[in-house]
Design a protein around this motif. Sequence first.
Motif: not given
Length: 199
Positions: A36, A39, A49, A86
């Motif tokens: 996280y 991200g 994310i 992503l």
Amino acid sequence: MQNEEQLTDSENWLAFINGSKGAYENIYKKYAKAMYMYGLHITTDKELIEDAIHDVFVKLYNNRHRLPAEVNNIKFYLFVSLKNTLYNHLNKNQDTFRLNITEDVLSLSYSSVEEELIENEQIRQNEELVKLLNEKLSSRQQQIIYYRFVEQLSYKEIAILMEINMQSAKNLMQSSLAKLRSVLSGVIRFILFTFLLYQ
């Protein structure tokens, strides 16, 4: 039998691909927060994310029988997977990398309101320093410093993530550190000047 929570990364990975749900959960618990945080350096879209991390782990579980039996660095493996996921959503290149200071990132360091109040001034100073570094360092310089010193990745792993060769990664690190030293030297001189001015 050895407790799954006490397994090394390699043992945990092997147990996971052999069907252990406990090992799978251990990998998630150990690396989800780091993923996280990573991200957030690619996008500020927190929901994206979280969805991407979920997608990575679902794909990991569904494909576990086809995964390599040996992974030397699980975190790196997960970072690459998250980055690809992503970027598939964002359709951006690596030059979009930025250091993002958010309330969520800062709050991870504090366990209570009292501690947060005590550290409030330090947080403000840290934010100012990060803002200065954002202004002075290029996105690639920020990126390689983050990979090397925050995530402690090897030059080989950094080169793969940044899609450059190892020598280029080392050269970029040297120029980034030189720039960082220059910026921090200026900050220290300013602090000393301010301190002496008010004595």
